[in-house]
Design an enzyme around this catalytic site. Sequence first.
Site, short mmCIF file in Angstrom:
data_model
loop_
_atom_site.label_atom_id
_atom_site.label_comp_id
_atom_site.label_asym_id
_atom_site.label_seq_id
_atom_site.Cartn_x
_atom_site.Cartn_y
_atom_site.Cartn_z
N LYS A 1 -2.30 -1.58 -3.78
CA LYS A 1 -3.15 -0.39 -3.72
C LYS A 1 -2.30 0.86 -3.81
O LYS A 1 -1.29 0.93 -3.11
CB LYS A 1 -3.91 -0.43 -2.39
CG LYS A 1 -4.74 0.79 -2.10
CD LYS A 1 -5.43 0.61 -0.77
CE LYS A 1 -6.18 1.90 -0.49
NZ LYS A 1 -6.19 2.25 0.88
N LYS B 1 0.85 -1.19 0.00
CA LYS B 1 0.00 0.00 0.00
C LYS B 1 0.88 1.23 0.00
O LYS B 1 1.69 1.44 0.90
CB LYS B 1 -0.90 -0.01 1.23
CG LYS B 1 -1.76 1.24 1.34
CD LYS B 1 -2.77 1.15 2.46
CE LYS B 1 -3.52 2.45 2.61
NZ LYS B 1 -4.56 2.37 3.65
C1 PBG Z 1 -7.59 3.23 5.67
C2 PBG Z 1 -7.83 3.13 4.21
C3 PBG Z 1 -7.65 4.10 3.22
C4 PBG Z 1 -8.11 3.55 2.04
C5 PBG Z 1 -8.52 2.25 2.33
N1 PBG Z 1 -8.33 2.01 3.67
C6 PBG Z 1 -7.19 5.49 3.31
C7 PBG Z 1 -5.82 5.84 3.59
O1 PBG Z 1 -4.94 5.00 3.78
O2 PBG Z 1 -5.60 7.04 3.70
C8 PBG Z 1 -8.16 4.26 0.70
C9 PBG Z 1 -9.19 3.76 -0.24
C10 PBG Z 1 -9.52 4.68 -1.35
O3 PBG Z 1 -8.89 5.72 -1.60
O4 PBG Z 1 -10.49 4.35 -2.06
N2 PBG Z 1 -6.27 3.28 6.07
#
Ligand code: PBG
Length: 327
Positions: free
Chosen positions: A251, A198
């Site tokens: 992601k 991520k």
């Molecule tokens: C929580 C989380 C996030 C997303 C999924 N889980 C936000 C982040 O890390 O700031 C992002 C999902 C999206 O942008 O659609 N940590």
Amino acid sequence: MIPNDFYRGRRLRSSLTMRELVRENQVSASDLIMPYFVVETDDEDFKKEISSMPGQYQLSLKQLEKRVEEAVNNGLKSCILFGIPAEKDDVGSQAYDDSGIVQKAIRLLKDRWPNLIVCADTCLCEYTSHGHCGIVKNEYVQNDPTLNLLARAAVAQARAGADIVAPSDMMDGRVAAIRDALDEEGFTNTPIMSYAVKYASAFYGPFREAAESTPQFGDRKTYQMDPPNSREAMREAVADLEEGADILMVKPGMPYLDIIRQVRDNFDTPVAAYQVSGEYSMIKAAALNGWVDEEAVVMESLIAFKRAGADLILTYFTEDVLKVLNK
Ligand code: PBG
């Protein structure tokens, strides 16, 4: 004279049925996971469109149920829940409270649709007053003290009936902590879909409006990955697999197709791709302006994940795609 010894790729493109006959990748309903944002509120009718994500909403439990009902009727197989609690605090207590909003939503959905796969995003940022994914001390997100809270959140979600827990916090060691806690509580069969790779991405902007989880200071760059790196992605994937992850997620999606392919080539576990909020918003914005054909662009974006090697796709377009697949 035209030579006849060249490759005639057009032979197999002559009609739709011919193209379908030789098609290498498909998007099907069983691969798609729809994200929902559920709000803790007494107002049953609460349904608020997220301004940066046209067509996506913050929903009360009742409105969530209505929306999922329609989607299930269209063939929805799987969803992932994000919660917006009424009260936030500095340790994100509502993430691991048995009566927290996501736990309630899981129970509601699993009661009504036992066969629907309900995933829970396991993180603290939607529940903490400072908007970070862990405990904060001296403006630094503390890794180890956060692990126990994430583990408690995953157990609360499993206890509520979640089919899959999905840690998205990017603390080191969280998959091991969660696996241990789940096993200890008897949830040995609850899979972990880890947001293993991520990145600290600007594409999450609209999500933070949706989940009301914008960090109140700083950013997430000390825990989420640095976008220029790909070898590091393999280290993250190995770590999560060794700690017990069942599914590896990459992601964001479209800007990281190379990473999806690398994870696919290096590991034999299922791979998930998350087409994140900013990717949704960009396609939506262009479509609403009449600049692109929304359905065609959406389908092409999803098939790109398949071609890159993803098995599962988390996308806010899931409900729309179900309608396309039913046509
Ligand atoms: C929580 C989380 C996030 C997303 C999924 N889980 C936000 C982040 O890390 O700031 C992002 C999902 C999206 O942008 O659609 N940590």
